[in-house]
Design a protein around this motif. Structure first.
Motif, PDB file in Angstrom:
ATOM      1  N   LYS A 183       0.834  -1.244   0.078  1.00  0.00           N
ATOM      2  CA  LYS A 183      -0.025   0.043   0.114  1.00  0.00           C
ATOM      3  C   LYS A 183       0.872   1.256  -0.139  1.00  0.00           C
ATOM      4  O   LYS A 183       0.426   2.397  -0.672  1.00  0.00           O
ATOM      5  CB  LYS A 183      -0.876  -0.094   1.212  1.00  0.00           C
ATOM      6  CG  LYS A 183      -2.081  -1.025   1.106  1.00  0.00           C
ATOM      7  CD  LYS A 183      -3.012  -1.149   2.186  1.00  0.00           C
ATOM      8  CE  LYS A 183      -4.136  -1.948   2.248  1.00  0.00           C
ATOM      9  NZ  LYS A 183      -4.978  -2.031   3.362  1.00  0.00           N
ATOM     10  N   ALA A 184       2.061   1.206   0.542  1.00  0.00           N
ATOM     11  CA  ALA A 184       2.962   2.251   0.814  1.00  0.00           C
ATOM     12  C   ALA A 184       4.000   2.068  -0.146  1.00  0.00           C
ATOM     13  O   ALA A 184       4.698   0.874  -0.026  1.00  0.00           O
ATOM     14  CB  ALA A 184       3.252   2.698   2.029  1.00  0.00           C
ATOM     15  N   LEU A 185       4.797   2.909  -0.976  1.00  0.00           N
ATOM     16  CA  LEU A 185       6.087   2.834  -1.604  1.00  0.00           C
ATOM     17  C   LEU A 185       7.192   3.111  -0.845  1.00  0.00           C
ATOM     18  O   LEU A 185       7.253   4.127  -0.049  1.00  0.00           O
ATOM     19  CB  LEU A 185       5.950   3.761  -2.794  1.00  0.00           C
ATOM     20  CG  LEU A 185       5.076   3.622  -3.872  1.00  0.00           C
ATOM     21  CD1 LEU A 185       5.095   4.882  -4.846  1.00  0.00           C
ATOM     22  CD2 LEU A 185       5.296   2.310  -4.693  1.00  0.00           C
ATOM     23  N   GLN A 186       7.770   2.077  -0.578  1.00  0.00           N
ATOM     24  CA  GLN A 186       8.952   2.019   0.297  1.00  0.00           C
ATOM     25  C   GLN A 186      10.061   1.117  -0.224  1.00  0.00           C
ATOM     26  O   GLN A 186       9.620   0.145  -0.933  1.00  0.00           O
ATOM     27  CB  GLN A 186       8.644   1.668   1.617  1.00  0.00           C
ATOM     28  CG  GLN A 186       7.936   0.281   2.009  1.00  0.00           C
ATOM     29  CD  GLN A 186       7.372   0.144   3.436  1.00  0.00           C
ATOM     30  OE1 GLN A 186       7.776   0.788   4.241  1.00  0.00           O
ATOM     31  NE2 GLN A 186       6.756  -1.004   3.510  1.00  0.00           N
ATOM     32  N   ASN A 187      11.260   1.155  -0.077  1.00  0.00           N
ATOM     33  CA  ASN A 187      12.425   0.241  -0.302  1.00  0.00           C
ATOM     34  C   ASN A 187      12.358  -1.013   0.520  1.00  0.00           C
ATOM     35  O   ASN A 187      12.851  -2.132   0.016  1.00  0.00           O
ATOM     36  CB  ASN A 187      13.579   0.858  -0.227  1.00  0.00           C
ATOM     37  CG  ASN A 187      13.821   2.034  -1.440  1.00  0.00           C
ATOM     38  OD1 ASN A 187      13.437   1.577  -2.530  1.00  0.00           O
ATOM     39  ND2 ASN A 187      14.222   3.369  -1.119  1.00  0.00           N
ATOM     40  N   ASP A 188      12.132  -1.039   1.739  1.00  0.00           N
ATOM     41  CA  ASP A 188      12.049  -2.147   2.588  1.00  0.00           C
ATOM     42  C   ASP A 188      10.622  -2.640   2.163  1.00  0.00           C
ATOM     43  O   ASP A 188       9.789  -2.431   1.586  1.00  0.00           O
ATOM     44  CB  ASP A 188      11.868  -1.601   4.108  1.00  0.00           C
ATOM     45  CG  ASP A 188      13.353  -1.244   4.694  1.00  0.00           C
ATOM     46  OD1 ASP A 188      14.265  -1.096   4.032  1.00  0.00           O
ATOM     47  OD2 ASP A 188      13.117  -0.759   5.641  1.00  0.00           O
ATOM     48  N   SER A 189      10.947  -4.188   2.709  1.00  0.00           N
ATOM     49  CA  SER A 189       9.655  -5.260   2.279  1.00  0.00           C
ATOM     50  C   SER A 189       9.089  -5.749   3.613  1.00  0.00           C
ATOM     51  O   SER A 189       9.755  -6.364   4.280  1.00  0.00           O
ATOM     52  CB  SER A 189      10.089  -6.118   1.232  1.00  0.00           C
ATOM     53  OG  SER A 189      10.435  -5.592   0.043  1.00  0.00           O
ATOM     54  N   THR A 190       7.787  -5.631   3.556  1.00  0.00           N
ATOM     55  CA  THR A 190       7.124  -6.033   5.063  1.00  0.00           C
ATOM     56  C   THR A 190       6.136  -7.425   4.306  1.00  0.00           C
ATOM     57  O   THR A 190       5.387  -7.105   3.434  1.00  0.00           O
ATOM     58  CB  THR A 190       6.383  -5.201   5.631  1.00  0.00           C
ATOM     59  OG1 THR A 190       7.316  -4.156   6.106  1.00  0.00           O
ATOM     60  CG2 THR A 190       5.824  -5.655   6.762  1.00  0.00           C
ATOM     61  N   LEU A 191       6.352  -8.528   4.954  1.00  0.00           N
ATOM     62  CA  LEU A 191       5.310  -9.631   5.060  1.00  0.00           C
ATOM     63  C   LEU A 191       4.761  -9.958   6.172  1.00  0.00           C
ATOM     64  O   LEU A 191       5.172  -9.741   7.181  1.00  0.00           O
ATOM     65  CB  LEU A 191       6.291 -10.853   4.387  1.00  0.00           C
ATOM     66  CG  LEU A 191       7.159 -10.808   3.097  1.00  0.00           C
ATOM     67  CD1 LEU A 191       8.421 -10.284   3.475  1.00  0.00           C
ATOM     68  CD2 LEU A 191       7.107 -11.959   2.160  1.00  0.00           C
ATOM     69  N   GLU A 192       3.616 -10.509   5.826  1.00  0.00           N
ATOM     70  CA  GLU A 192       2.461 -10.791   6.834  1.00  0.00           C
ATOM     71  C   GLU A 192       1.975 -12.228   6.465  1.00  0.00           C
ATOM     72  O   GLU A 192       1.768 -12.458   5.241  1.00  0.00           O
ATOM     73  CB  GLU A 192       1.390  -9.991   7.307  1.00  0.00           C
ATOM     74  CG  GLU A 192       1.861  -8.570   7.729  1.00  0.00           C
ATOM     75  CD  GLU A 192       0.601  -7.729   7.962  1.00  0.00           C
ATOM     76  OE1 GLU A 192       1.070  -6.920   8.582  1.00  0.00           O
ATOM     77  OE2 GLU A 192      -0.391  -8.070   7.423  1.00  0.00           O
ATOM     78  N   TRP A 193       1.608 -12.831   7.367  1.00  0.00           N
ATOM     79  CA  TRP A 193       0.875 -14.221   7.149  1.00  0.00           C
ATOM     80  C   TRP A 193       0.283 -14.795   8.345  1.00  0.00           C
ATOM     81  O   TRP A 193       0.328 -14.291   9.580  1.00  0.00           O
ATOM     82  CB  TRP A 193       1.987 -15.420   6.805  1.00  0.00           C
ATOM     83  CG  TRP A 193       3.195 -15.493   7.857  1.00  0.00           C
ATOM     84  CD1 TRP A 193       3.208 -16.608   8.695  1.00  0.00           C
ATOM     85  CD2 TRP A 193       4.278 -14.818   7.955  1.00  0.00           C
ATOM     86  NE1 TRP A 193       4.090 -16.294   9.680  1.00  0.00           N
ATOM     87  CE2 TRP A 193       5.070 -15.465   9.215  1.00  0.00           C
ATOM     88  CE3 TRP A 193       4.917 -13.729   7.220  1.00  0.00           C
ATOM     89  CZ2 TRP A 193       6.172 -14.867   9.464  1.00  0.00           C
ATOM     90  CZ3 TRP A 193       6.139 -13.239   7.717  1.00  0.00           C
ATOM     91  CH2 TRP A 193       6.668 -13.978   8.757  1.00  0.00           C
ATOM     92  N   GLN A 194      -0.619 -15.814   7.980  1.00  0.00           N
ATOM     93  CA  GLN A 194      -1.450 -16.442   9.147  1.00  0.00           C
ATOM     94  C   GLN A 194      -0.585 -17.846   9.558  1.00  0.00           C
ATOM     95  O   GLN A 194      -0.001 -18.329   8.815  1.00  0.00           O
ATOM     96  CB  GLN A 194      -2.638 -16.780   8.637  1.00  0.00           C
ATOM     97  CG  GLN A 194      -3.668 -15.722   8.377  1.00  0.00           C
ATOM     98  CD  GLN A 194      -4.025 -14.707   9.650  1.00  0.00           C
ATOM     99  OE1 GLN A 194      -4.054 -15.233  10.692  1.00  0.00           O
ATOM    100  NE2 GLN A 194      -3.688 -13.384   9.381  1.00  0.00           N
ATOM    101  N   PRO A 195      -0.643 -18.135  10.755  1.00  0.00           N
ATOM    102  CA  PRO A 195       0.257 -19.129  11.520  1.00  0.00           C
ATOM    103  C   PRO A 195      -0.186 -20.385  10.520  1.00  0.00           C
ATOM    104  O   PRO A 195      -1.265 -20.641  10.003  1.00  0.00           O
ATOM    105  CB  PRO A 195      -0.230 -19.144  12.828  1.00  0.00           C
ATOM    106  CG  PRO A 195      -0.853 -17.817  13.117  1.00  0.00           C
ATOM    107  CD  PRO A 195      -1.767 -17.382  11.958  1.00  0.00           C
ATOM    108  N   SER A 196       0.780 -21.279  10.538  1.00  0.00           N
ATOM    109  CA  SER A 196       0.762 -22.729  10.039  1.00  0.00           C
ATOM    110  C   SER A 196      -0.259 -23.545  10.800  1.00  0.00           C
ATOM    111  O   SER A 196      -0.242 -23.451  12.034  1.00  0.00           O
ATOM    112  CB  SER A 196       2.082 -23.329  10.082  1.00  0.00           C
ATOM    113  OG  SER A 196       2.012 -24.641   9.927  1.00  0.00           O
ATOM    114  N   PRO A 197      -1.256 -23.898  10.235  1.00  0.00           N
ATOM    115  CA  PRO A 197      -2.301 -24.560  10.919  1.00  0.00           C
ATOM    116  C   PRO A 197      -1.784 -26.110  11.265  1.00  0.00           C
ATOM    117  O   PRO A 197      -0.900 -26.512  10.822  1.00  0.00           O
ATOM    118  CB  PRO A 197      -3.354 -24.957   9.945  1.00  0.00           C
ATOM    119  CG  PRO A 197      -2.736 -24.654   8.518  1.00  0.00           C
ATOM    120  CD  PRO A 197      -1.726 -23.704   8.799  1.00  0.00           C
TER     121      PRO A 197
END
Length: 466
Positions: A389-403
């Motif tokens: 959503k925001a332009l940036q040089n760093d990268s952010t990842l999100e996820w839901q836990p392994s079931p």
């Protein structure tokens, strides 16, 4: 100290600090396959027997033909595909008896209506054995090893002529059976299916029926390993065969991709990151952990199958499942789809004497190692997202836990966009969000789960979160 000297010292200090920070960051980036093998899995692989592989191939070739149309021959005649199916079933039953009835031995039978290479309604029987996972929360995850046990000669509809099918695909069938014999002595959190299908030579009918059944019943098939022509043909005088390499084919763009998914693949550069391609990379990783590269290794071929050709893994791809194909390094077409004969000093026909049983045993070891590692590992993380959503040089990842409750942490993988395999890994602990000082423009990311013993899940490439 002069002002100039103090300034230079300060600059030097900043530079040293910066270099130390870079060195520290790089020390956390490790090659993702630099991990220790599970001693139990390693021990299981020593049980794979070239002699047992040979016995299986010789027995299958001994049915004279296993042509799909020969299903009308009575099994009691010891000829034809029905007799072969009964023998395969008896082998699974014997393995089950040896492990305290740990296997569920089943058949998937149906009548294939007339179509290409099927001139009349024909019974097709898939024979398989299920090693149910021991962890209730993970037993629904299923991993499949498969080979087709039907054969053919020069005439695609010849139901009576000799068609020994030693390499194509007695060798692949022997991999399924040998994996069942060896792995049934062990227990895993997730489920493994040892599958043999028929109707491949006529048009992938058996595997298509099985894959559609799995889809209709909602099976969570996370990976399918299809073995077809893995006999390592050893024709006398052939100096171009490589007995240390097996090819692993995988589709790059999913067969089921719709127009919206195709647009996203094009815009994110994901042409080489289908679930099947990640499965192929997983096979390569497992090989580095359990096999000596000088002895045996997979060669990843970034193509769905051999040029303009196909196989049973494609039936699973078409239902949205990750599936790859194992095939020997160099095929000998004199020993495929040929009547048994000698012409001008050249031997034709798919005979057992051309199979390298040590080679096929190595293929079985690689399959067994991959199956057991996957079935021991946590489920992959779900809903993996790359924030955009925001332009940036760093990268952010999100996820839901392994079931399933097996995961104790997660790892971020990345590689250059031109690299065929994962190059770097960052362990991030038991979290569901991580930021890395790397631009999403320049690399491909993925996330995988791991457990307390170091078993790793399949890698999941993130989808953009807008």
């Amino acid at each position: 100290m002069s002002a100039r000297t103090g300034t230079l010292a300060g600059i030097a200090g900043v530079m040293i600090a910066a270099l130390l920070a870079v060195a520290s960051a790089r020390s956390q980036e490790t090659i993702p396959n630099a991990t220790g093998a599970d001693p139990q899995i390693a021990a299981a692989l020593t049980e794979v027997s070239p002699d047992r592989v040979q016995q299986t191939v010789l027995t299958l070739a001994g049915f004279s033909t296993r042509q799909t149309l020969s299903s009308s021959m009575p099994a009691a005649s010891r000829k034809g595909i029905a007799a072969a199916a009964e023998w395969i079933k008896s082998q699974f039953q014997q393995y089950s008896s040896d492990c305290g009835n740990c296997l569920e031995v089943k058949t998937d039978e149906f009548i294939q209506q007339p179509g290409p290479r099927i001139p009349q309604p024909t019974k097709i029987t898939n024979v398989y054995a299920v090693l149910r996972g021991t962890n209730a929360a993970n037993a629904g995850r299923i991993y499949v090893v498969s080979g087709h046990y039907d054969s053919r000669n020069s005439d695609a509809v010849d139901a009576t002529g000799a068609a020994p099918g030693a390499n194509d695909d007695g060798s692949g069938t022997s991999v399924s059976l040998e994996c069942a014999r060896v792995l049934s002595k062990h227990r895993f959190p997730a489920t493994i299916i040892f599958l043999t299908v028929a109707g491949e030579e006529e048009g992938l009918y058996g595997s298509a029926h099985f894959a559609k059944m799995a889809k209709a019943d909602g099976w969570d098939l996370e990976a399918v390993l299809n073995n077809d022509i893995v006999g390592g043909d050893r024709t006398p005088g052939d100096t171009l065969q490589d007995p240390h390499v097996v090819r692993v084919f995988s589709e790059g763009i999913p067969s089921t991709a719709g127009e919206e998914q195709l647009r996203q693949i094009r815009s994110t550069g994901g042409e080489s990151d289908s679930p099947s391609r990640e499965l192929a990379r997983y096979v390569a990783q497992v090989a580095k952990e359990y096999l000596q590269p000088g002895d045996f290794r997979p060669m990843l071929i970034f193509r769905g199958d051999r040029y303009l050709r196909g196989g049973d893994h494609m039936s699973f791809n078409e239902q949205g499942y990750a599936a790859v194909r194992f095939t020997e390094f160099r095929e000998n077409y004199n020993h495929q789809h040929q009547n048994v004969r000698t012409e001008n000093g050249i031997e034709y026909g798919d005979l057992p004497k051309f199979v390298d049983y040590d080679y096929t045993a190595n293929v079985a070891r690689l399959n067994a190692a991959t199956l057991s590692t996957l079935a021991s590992a946590p489920a992959p993380p779900v809903d993996v997202r790359l924030l955009t959503k925001a332009l940036q040089n760093d990268s952010t990842l999100e996820w839901q836990p392994s079931p399933g409750g097996l995961a104790t942490g997660y790892e971020i993988l990345w590689r250059d966009t031109t690299a065929p395999d994962w190059e770097h890994m960052q362990a991030v602990g038991d979290v569901t969000r991580a930021a890395l000082p790397r631009s999403k423009d320049n690399v491909i990311f993925a996330v995988r789960a791991l457990d307390a013993k170091g078993h790793r899940s399949l890698a999941i490439v993130p989808q953009p979160e807008r």
